[in-house]
Design a protein around this motif. Structure first.
Motif, PDB file in Angstrom:
ATOM      1  N   ASP A 125       0.870  -1.098  -0.153  1.00 29.30           N
ATOM      2  CA  ASP A 125       0.010  -0.016  -0.118  1.00 29.30           C
ATOM      3  C   ASP A 125       0.860   1.281  -0.038  1.00 29.30           C
ATOM      4  O   ASP A 125       2.126   1.225  -0.238  1.00 29.30           O
ATOM      5  N   GLU A 126       0.303   2.454   0.214  1.00 28.16           N
ATOM      6  CA  GLU A 126       0.860   3.629  -0.061  1.00 28.16           C
ATOM      7  C   GLU A 126       2.086   3.738   1.177  1.00 28.16           C
ATOM      8  O   GLU A 126       3.276   4.256   0.659  1.00 28.16           O
ATOM      9  N   SER A 127       2.026   2.943   2.381  1.00 30.37           N
ATOM     10  CA  SER A 127       3.174   3.238   3.312  1.00 30.37           C
ATOM     11  C   SER A 127       4.434   2.219   3.033  1.00 30.37           C
ATOM     12  O   SER A 127       5.238   2.225   3.762  1.00 30.37           O
ATOM     13  N   VAL A 128       4.330   1.367   1.732  1.00 30.00           N
ATOM     14  CA  VAL A 128       5.404   0.776   1.443  1.00 30.00           C
ATOM     15  C   VAL A 128       6.104   1.183   0.097  1.00 30.00           C
ATOM     16  O   VAL A 128       6.981   0.480  -0.614  1.00 30.00           O
ATOM     17  N   SER A 129       5.503   2.333  -0.555  1.00 34.74           N
ATOM     18  CA  SER A 129       5.857   2.867  -1.695  1.00 34.74           C
ATOM     19  C   SER A 129       7.439   3.371  -1.479  1.00 34.74           C
ATOM     20  O   SER A 129       7.847   3.840  -0.390  1.00 34.74           O
ATOM     21  N   LEU A 130       8.374   3.222  -2.362  1.00 39.78           N
ATOM     22  CA  LEU A 130       9.700   3.428  -2.305  1.00 39.78           C
ATOM     23  C   LEU A 130       9.786   4.987  -1.968  1.00 39.78           C
ATOM     24  O   LEU A 130      10.783   5.410  -1.204  1.00 39.78           O
ATOM     25  N   ALA A 131       9.033   5.877  -2.467  1.00 37.16           N
ATOM     26  CA  ALA A 131       9.039   7.236  -2.058  1.00 37.16           C
ATOM     27  C   ALA A 131       8.669   7.317  -0.482  1.00 37.16           C
ATOM     28  O   ALA A 131       9.575   8.278  -0.070  1.00 37.16           O
ATOM     29  N   PHE A 132       7.891   6.820  -0.002  1.00 32.54           N
ATOM     30  CA  PHE A 132       7.454   6.789   1.238  1.00 32.54           C
ATOM     31  C   PHE A 132       8.624   6.206   2.270  1.00 32.54           C
ATOM     32  O   PHE A 132       8.896   6.940   3.220  1.00 32.54           O
ATOM     33  N   LEU A 133       9.029   5.042   1.898  1.00 32.32           N
ATOM     34  CA  LEU A 133      10.275   4.515   2.618  1.00 32.32           C
ATOM     35  C   LEU A 133      11.641   5.296   2.561  1.00 32.32           C
ATOM     36  O   LEU A 133      12.166   5.387   3.550  1.00 32.32           O
ATOM     37  N   VAL A 134      11.867   6.173   1.487  1.00 26.78           N
ATOM     38  CA  VAL A 134      13.106   7.069   1.482  1.00 26.78           C
ATOM     39  C   VAL A 134      12.571   7.896   2.319  1.00 26.78           C
ATOM     40  O   VAL A 134      13.642   8.417   2.997  1.00 26.78           O
ATOM     41  N   VAL A 135      11.509   8.599   2.405  1.00 22.47           N
ATOM     42  CA  VAL A 135      11.312   9.784   3.405  1.00 22.47           C
ATOM     43  C   VAL A 135      11.517   9.152   4.998  1.00 22.47           C
ATOM     44  O   VAL A 135      12.134   9.700   5.667  1.00 22.47           O
ATOM     45  N   LEU A 136      11.040   7.932   5.004  1.00 22.87           N
ATOM     46  CA  LEU A 136      11.298   7.155   6.472  1.00 22.87           C
ATOM     47  C   LEU A 136      12.669   7.184   6.848  1.00 22.87           C
ATOM     48  O   LEU A 136      13.113   7.278   8.009  1.00 22.87           O
ATOM     49  N   ALA A 178       7.772  13.764  12.428  1.00 22.88           N
ATOM     50  CA  ALA A 178       8.034  12.853  11.447  1.00 22.88           C
ATOM     51  C   ALA A 178       6.969  13.283  10.272  1.00 22.88           C
ATOM     52  O   ALA A 178       7.266  13.184   9.007  1.00 22.88           O
ATOM     53  N   ARG A 179       5.759  13.709  10.585  1.00 21.55           N
ATOM     54  CA  ARG A 179       4.659  14.039   9.865  1.00 21.55           C
ATOM     55  C   ARG A 179       4.978  15.193   8.686  1.00 21.55           C
ATOM     56  O   ARG A 179       4.783  15.302   7.859  1.00 21.55           O
ATOM     57  N   ARG A 180       5.548  16.118   9.604  1.00 18.80           N
ATOM     58  CA  ARG A 180       6.136  17.380   8.927  1.00 18.80           C
ATOM     59  C   ARG A 180       7.332  17.132   7.731  1.00 18.80           C
ATOM     60  O   ARG A 180       7.234  17.506   6.619  1.00 18.80           O
ATOM     61  N   ARG A 181       8.019  16.058   8.124  1.00 17.27           N
ATOM     62  CA  ARG A 181       9.125  15.364   7.016  1.00 17.27           C
ATOM     63  C   ARG A 181       8.308  14.962   5.894  1.00 17.27           C
ATOM     64  O   ARG A 181       8.645  15.194   4.753  1.00 17.27           O
ATOM     65  N   VAL A 182       7.317  14.131   6.042  1.00 12.75           N
ATOM     66  CA  VAL A 182       6.646  13.524   4.968  1.00 12.75           C
ATOM     67  C   VAL A 182       6.174  14.453   4.124  1.00 12.75           C
ATOM     68  O   VAL A 182       5.979  14.517   3.004  1.00 12.75           O
ATOM     69  N   ALA A 185       8.674  16.721   1.866  1.00 14.71           N
ATOM     70  CA  ALA A 185       9.396  15.721   0.835  1.00 14.71           C
ATOM     71  C   ALA A 185       8.442  15.079  -0.303  1.00 14.71           C
ATOM     72  O   ALA A 185       8.958  14.788  -1.183  1.00 14.71           O
ATOM     73  N   ARG A 186       7.079  15.174   0.198  1.00 15.17           N
ATOM     74  CA  ARG A 186       6.323  14.372  -0.925  1.00 15.17           C
ATOM     75  C   ARG A 186       5.250  15.194  -1.411  1.00 15.17           C
ATOM     76  O   ARG A 186       4.290  15.395  -0.733  1.00 15.17           O
ATOM     77  N   PRO A 187       5.422  15.721  -2.651  1.00 13.16           N
ATOM     78  CA  PRO A 187       4.171  16.518  -3.125  1.00 13.16           C
ATOM     79  C   PRO A 187       2.963  15.457  -3.506  1.00 13.16           C
ATOM     80  O   PRO A 187       3.216  14.116  -3.398  1.00 13.16           O
ATOM     81  N   SER A 188       2.058  15.958  -3.883  1.00 16.93           N
ATOM     82  CA  SER A 188       0.862  14.983  -4.245  1.00 16.93           C
ATOM     83  C   SER A 188       1.271  14.175  -5.494  1.00 16.93           C
ATOM     84  O   SER A 188       1.783  14.484  -6.350  1.00 16.93           O
ATOM     85  N   PRO A 189       1.111  12.892  -5.307  1.00 14.84           N
ATOM     86  CA  PRO A 189       1.558  11.869  -6.169  1.00 14.84           C
ATOM     87  C   PRO A 189       0.753  11.728  -7.399  1.00 14.84           C
ATOM     88  O   PRO A 189      -0.807  12.333  -6.981  1.00 14.84           O
ATOM     89  N   ALA A 190       1.074  11.260  -8.569  1.00 12.40           N
ATOM     90  CA  ALA A 190      -0.139  11.102  -9.536  1.00 12.40           C
ATOM     91  C   ALA A 190      -0.751   9.936  -9.367  1.00 12.40           C
ATOM     92  O   ALA A 190      -0.587   9.085  -8.411  1.00 12.40           O
ATOM     93  N   VAL A 191      -1.886  10.041  -9.928  1.00 12.53           N
ATOM     94  CA  VAL A 191      -2.938   8.995  -9.786  1.00 12.53           C
ATOM     95  C   VAL A 191      -2.367   7.499 -10.224  1.00 12.53           C
ATOM     96  O   VAL A 191      -1.609   7.738 -11.269  1.00 12.53           O
ATOM     97  N   ALA A 192      -2.822   6.474  -9.843  1.00  9.93           N
ATOM     98  CA  ALA A 192      -1.868   5.255 -10.234  1.00  9.93           C
ATOM     99  C   ALA A 192      -2.014   4.911 -11.574  1.00  9.93           C
ATOM    100  O   ALA A 192      -1.124   4.752 -12.319  1.00  9.93           O
ATOM    101  N   GLY A 193      -3.224   5.371 -12.432  1.00 11.63           N
ATOM    102  CA  GLY A 193      -3.101   5.043 -13.894  1.00 11.63           C
ATOM    103  C   GLY A 193      -2.340   5.976 -14.724  1.00 11.63           C
ATOM    104  O   GLY A 193      -1.504   5.416 -15.516  1.00 11.63           O
ATOM    105  N   ARG A 194      -2.392   7.076 -14.226  1.00 12.71           N
ATOM    106  CA  ARG A 194      -1.167   8.133 -14.965  1.00 12.71           C
ATOM    107  C   ARG A 194       0.148   7.800 -14.445  1.00 12.71           C
ATOM    108  O   ARG A 194       0.945   7.872 -15.375  1.00 12.71           O
ATOM    109  N   HIS A 195       0.270   7.203 -13.280  1.00  8.16           N
ATOM    110  CA  HIS A 195       1.665   6.774 -12.809  1.00  8.16           C
ATOM    111  C   HIS A 195       2.251   5.621 -14.119  1.00  8.16           C
ATOM    112  O   HIS A 195       3.442   5.751 -14.521  1.00  8.16           O
ATOM    113  N   HIS A 296      11.442  11.226  -9.382  1.00  7.86           N
ATOM    114  CA  HIS A 296      12.642  10.431  -8.581  1.00  7.86           C
ATOM    115  C   HIS A 296      12.666   9.295  -9.392  1.00  7.86           C
ATOM    116  O   HIS A 296      11.545   8.512  -9.698  1.00  7.86           O
ATOM    117  N   ILE A 297      13.912   8.668  -9.573  1.00  6.11           N
ATOM    118  CA  ILE A 297      13.785   7.184  -9.908  1.00  6.11           C
ATOM    119  C   ILE A 297      15.073   6.419  -9.246  1.00  6.11           C
ATOM    120  O   ILE A 297      15.935   7.078  -8.768  1.00  6.11           O
TER     121      ILE A 297
END
Length: 344
Positions: A125-136, A178-182, A185-195, A296-297
């Motif tokens: 789910d969203e909490s294991v996306s690489l973008a999220f984990l990198v912020v963690l 931690a919430r402020r860091r998230v 660091a993370r602007p609104s992501p693209a919707v899944a289909g567009r991603h 990011h890649i």
């Protein structure tokens, strides 16, 4: 992991079903806390070792085995995070969280390719996306534990306090920081289909060596980070800027290796790419897409982080069968293409 299913008197252990049913929750928690499934499995094994190290009387005295296991797992992970920060200071190149394949793409990294018990799979789910984990990864160990336990797994700050060893008020402040860091660091992501559309278009432009198309798909301030861990050739420092990334990736396409194919796949629950050499996954590419562009890649080549990827389950290119040729080889791109070793 070997555990004692029955005590010596032959009677079932206290709350055995409740204890073992917690395994998937513990694996999910530990992976989010540590960013490594291998370390998460070790932490869960240590947790169960401590449970089965208790006497029958001690087990009987525990009102909620699940809460006890979560507390112990949290403390084990907190200790691992502290030592991990030291280890990563000597890590060769950048450290990226261990990528996870999609639900149907798992193989076991420890059992020689046997099927994986569903209890060992991490919920994507969203909490294991690489973008999220990198912020963690940017958080202190205490911030990370407080945030994940409270915001992701909905534990009260009183429960978090027992694990972190601080007051509930202090844990609330840790989670807030931690919430402020998230958010920062993370602007609104693209919707899944567009991603998926953007990643697919990037793949096609990459294969075609279409630099202008690649530039159009990359944010001007995009970054590319690679993790070879000193075990696989790749660039050691981030490549910054969409134009530099486009030239570097086009150069990789020109230096493609025999037997290499690039396929679309699921990476930590998000559309990504995998490179396979003669059917074996050698590189995983994760993407963060905002709007219509890649921000990011993440390029993971460390073979120790790719042990759970199957041979050839990924989707073929859109619009037909597999295209011939390959994209990647262990040859540095030209100086004008972004420098460093290639990310394959």
């Amino acid at each position: 992991m070997t555990t004692r299913s029955e005590p010596e008197d032959g009677r079932p252990g206290p709350g055995l079903d409740a204890v073992m049913s917690e395994r998937r929750h513990l694996v999910n928690l530990a992976y989010r806390l540590l960013g490594s499934l291998t370390e998460a499995e070790d932490a869960v094994q240590e947790t169960y070792t401590r449970w089965y190290g208790l006497s029958r009387e001690e087990q009987d005295a525990i009102e909620s085995p699940g809460a006890w296991l979560t507390t112990v797992a949290g403390r084990v992970c907190l200790n691992v995070l502290g030592s991990a920060r030291v280890r990563r200071e000597t890590y060769v190149g950048e450290w990226i969280p261990e990528p996870l394949p999609g639900r149907d793409e798992w193989i076991s990294g420890r059992t020689g390719g046997a099927s994986v018990d569903p209890a060992d799979r991490v919920t994507l789910d969203e909490s294991v996306s690489l973008a999220f984990l990198v912020v963690l990864e940017s958080m202190t160990p205490a911030e990370r534990v407080a945030f994940v336990l409270h915001d992701v797994f909905c534990h009260s700050f009183a429960e978090v306090a027992v694990i972190v060893g601080r007051s509930p008020a202090a844990c609330r402040q840790l989670a807030s920081s931690a919430r402020r860091r998230v958010r920062a660091a993370r602007p609104s992501p693209a919707v899944a289909g567009r991603h998926a559309d953007v990643v697919g278009a990037f793949k096609e432009a990459w294969e075609a060596q279409d630099i202008e198309a690649l530039i159009g798909l990359l944010d001007p301030d995009a970054t590319a980070v690679a993790d070879g861990g000193g075990l696989a050739a790749t660039f050691l420092h981030p490549i910054e800027g969409g134009e530099r990334i486009a030239h570097a990736w086009a150069e990789l396409a020109r230096r493609r290796a025999d037997g290499m194919t690039l396929l679309e796949s699921t990476v930590n629950g998000r559309p990504g790419l995998v490179a396979q050499q003669d059917g074996v996954t050698v590189t995983v590419f994760g993407f963060e897409v905002t709007g219509d562009r890649i921000r990011h890649i993440w390029v993971v080549r460390n073979p120790e982080k790719l042990s759970r990827w199957t041979v050839g389950p990924a989707r073929p290119p859109r619009g037909g069968g597999e295209r011939g040729g390959s994209l990647l080889e262990n040859t540095p791109p030209t100086e004008g293409g972004g420098g460093g070793r290639d990310p394959s």
